[in-house]
Design a protein around this motif. Structure first.
Motif, PDB file in Angstrom:
ATOM      1  N   VAL A  14       0.830  -1.624  -0.055  1.00 18.07           N
ATOM      2  CA  VAL A  14      -0.184  -0.077  -0.104  1.00 18.07           C
ATOM      3  C   VAL A  14       0.640   1.286   0.203  1.00 18.07           C
ATOM      4  CG1 VAL A  14      -1.859   1.166   1.440  1.00 18.07           C
ATOM      5  CG2 VAL A  14      -1.680  -1.554   1.618  1.00 18.07           C
ATOM      6  N   PHE A  15       1.130   1.944  -0.768  1.00 18.08           N
ATOM      7  CA  PHE A  15       1.855   3.079  -1.144  1.00 18.08           C
ATOM      8  C   PHE A  15       1.035   4.154  -0.469  1.00 18.08           C
ATOM      9  CE2 PHE A  15       3.686   0.137  -4.313  1.00 18.08           C
ATOM     10  CZ  PHE A  15       4.672   0.802  -4.303  1.00 18.08           C
ATOM     11  N   ALA A  16       1.289   5.012   0.471  1.00 22.86           N
ATOM     12  CA  ALA A  16       0.561   6.135   1.123  1.00 22.86           C
ATOM     13  C   ALA A  16       1.237   7.688   1.547  1.00 22.86           C
ATOM     14  CB  ALA A  16       0.440   5.421   3.284  1.00 22.86           C
ATOM     15  N   SER A  17       0.840   8.144   0.657  1.00 23.31           N
ATOM     16  CA  SER A  17       1.448   9.446   0.326  1.00 23.31           C
ATOM     17  C   SER A  17       1.197  10.010   1.509  1.00 23.31           C
ATOM     18  CB  SER A  17       1.179  10.180  -1.088  1.00 23.31           C
ATOM     19  OG  SER A  17       0.107  10.329  -0.719  1.00 23.31           O
ATOM     20  N   TYR A  18       2.519  11.865   2.223  1.00 26.31           N
ATOM     21  CA  TYR A  18       1.275  12.576   3.016  1.00 26.31           C
ATOM     22  C   TYR A  18       0.501  13.326   2.835  1.00 26.31           C
ATOM     23  CZ  TYR A  18       6.958  11.772   4.442  1.00 26.31           C
ATOM     24  OH  TYR A  18       8.107  11.266   4.839  1.00 26.31           O
TER      25      TYR A  18
ATOM     26  N   TYR B 188       2.851   7.273  -7.511  1.00 29.57           N
ATOM     27  CA  TYR B 188       3.250   6.516  -8.532  1.00 29.57           C
ATOM     28  C   TYR B 188       4.414   6.489  -9.010  1.00 29.57           C
ATOM     29  CZ  TYR B 188      -2.139   6.390  -8.567  1.00 29.57           C
ATOM     30  OH  TYR B 188      -3.363   6.037  -8.185  1.00 29.57           O
ATOM     31  N   ILE B 189       5.506   7.246  -8.887  1.00 28.79           N
ATOM     32  CA  ILE B 189       6.654   7.069  -9.405  1.00 28.79           C
ATOM     33  C   ILE B 189       7.287   6.241  -9.097  1.00 28.79           C
ATOM     34  CG2 ILE B 189       9.271   7.523  -9.625  1.00 28.79           C
ATOM     35  CD1 ILE B 189       7.472  10.920  -9.562  1.00 28.79           C
ATOM     36  N   ALA B 190       6.728   5.683  -7.928  1.00 32.45           N
ATOM     37  CA  ALA B 190       7.500   4.630  -6.731  1.00 32.45           C
ATOM     38  C   ALA B 190       7.037   3.184  -7.304  1.00 32.45           C
ATOM     39  CB  ALA B 190       7.418   4.359  -5.082  1.00 32.45           C
TER      40      ALA B 190
ATOM     41  N   GLN C 134      -2.090   9.323   3.416  1.00 30.84           N
ATOM     42  CA  GLN C 134      -2.808   8.747   2.797  1.00 30.84           C
ATOM     43  C   GLN C 134      -3.123   7.732   1.452  1.00 30.84           C
ATOM     44  OE1 GLN C 134      -5.136  12.159   1.214  1.00 30.84           O
ATOM     45  NE2 GLN C 134      -3.177  11.925  -0.651  1.00 30.84           N
ATOM     46  N   SER C 135      -3.519   6.708   1.511  1.00 32.61           N
ATOM     47  CA  SER C 135      -3.553   5.916   0.739  1.00 32.61           C
ATOM     48  C   SER C 135      -4.002   6.445  -0.712  1.00 32.61           C
ATOM     49  CB  SER C 135      -4.190   3.999   0.811  1.00 32.61           C
ATOM     50  OG  SER C 135      -5.897   4.696   0.943  1.00 32.61           O
ATOM     51  N   ALA C 136      -2.790   5.571  -1.959  1.00 34.44           N
ATOM     52  CA  ALA C 136      -1.985   6.384  -3.089  1.00 34.44           C
ATOM     53  C   ALA C 136      -3.036   5.418  -4.531  1.00 34.44           C
ATOM     54  CB  ALA C 136      -1.571   6.999  -2.689  1.00 34.44           C
ATOM     55  N   VAL C 137      -2.002   3.703  -3.841  1.00 34.64           N
ATOM     56  CA  VAL C 137      -2.561   2.734  -4.912  1.00 34.64           C
ATOM     57  C   VAL C 137      -1.835   1.642  -4.358  1.00 34.64           C
ATOM     58  CG1 VAL C 137       0.083   3.671  -5.750  1.00 34.64           C
ATOM     59  CG2 VAL C 137      -2.236   2.590  -7.165  1.00 34.64           C
ATOM     60  N   ILE C 138      -1.985   1.187  -4.447  1.00 33.06           N
ATOM     61  CA  ILE C 138      -2.052  -0.155  -4.146  1.00 33.06           C
ATOM     62  C   ILE C 138      -1.212  -1.328  -5.383  1.00 33.06           C
ATOM     63  CG2 ILE C 138      -3.501  -0.382  -2.062  1.00 33.06           C
ATOM     64  CD1 ILE C 138      -5.111  -2.383  -3.869  1.00 33.06           C
TER      65      ILE C 138
END
Length: 208
Positions: free
Chosen positions: A76-80, A133-135, A173-177
């Motif tokens: 889970v990619f969670a962004s600031y 999203y880059i990650a 906050q969750s951005a993409v998984i």
């Protein structure tokens, strides 16, 4: 296999088997994520690694994709949600320590980054999510390089994921998984389908 062969092998897997991805491979994918490019190198996101079946079950209920539950590991990619002056200060200290230079030599750089602390919240949220999203792209390629299948997904209830994973309290906050696992060639209708892409000369526009 070279990179193009690897990317041709890769596809967004629709169904996964119960086979587990080794800890060594998961760690290598995470190391690749850690080396990904980000704006100013700030890495304004964190990656939650979910392998616990009970947590995946809860997340599955807030998702539209069976890969959430079927995955060996769910990233889970969670962004600031914001960038504070503390974030900036800690990053500058890390740069100085890593490169063995005085913190004071980074004053100009620090001043530029400090602008994020006064940016509108919505701007920061969008900026940080784009870095995640880059990650994500790096993770997809890293997984394919290890012959680990993956599925990037936006089809989930962000608010529910945030609550289940306690992200708000972490300023995230969750951005993409990204689901990691191995393709189920019997159940996945796309397992043997040809990859569909527009011709390269249609995708690219060369300005001479």
């Amino acid at each position: 296999m070279n990179l193009i062969d690897t990317l041709n092998w890769r596809y967004a897997v629709k169904r996964m088997t119960s086979e587990k991805v080794s800890d060594e491979k998961v760690t290598e994918i995470l190391e690749a994520i850690n080396l990904t490019a980000t704006s100013a190198g700030m890495q304004p996101f964190r990656v939650l690694v979910v392998s616990n079946p009970e947590i995946k079950e809860k997340l599955q209920a807030a998702s539209f994709n069976p890969q959430v539950k079927e995955s060996s590991h769910l990233l889970v990619f969670a962004s600031y949600t914001h960038v504070s002056q503390t974030h900036v200060d800690e990053y500058i200290e890390l740069v100085a320590k890593t490169r063995g230079i005085p913190v004071e030599s980074l004053n100009d750089f620090k001043e530029k980054l400090s602008g994020f602390a006064s940016m509108p919240e919505e701007f920061v949220k969008n900026w940080a999510a784009r870095q995640a999203y880059i990650a994500l792209g790096t993770a997809i390629v890293a997984a394919a390089n290890l012959k680990v299948d993956s599925t990037p997904m936006e089809g989930f209830d962000n608010a529910a994921f945030d609550e289940i994973l306690g992200l708000k309290e972490k300023g995230l906050q969750s951005a993409v998984i990204l689901a990691l696992g191995y393709r189920d060639e019997e159940a996945d209708f796309l397992a043997k389908a040809k990859k569909v892409r527009v011709p390269l000369d249609e995708l690219t526009i060369t300005l001479n």
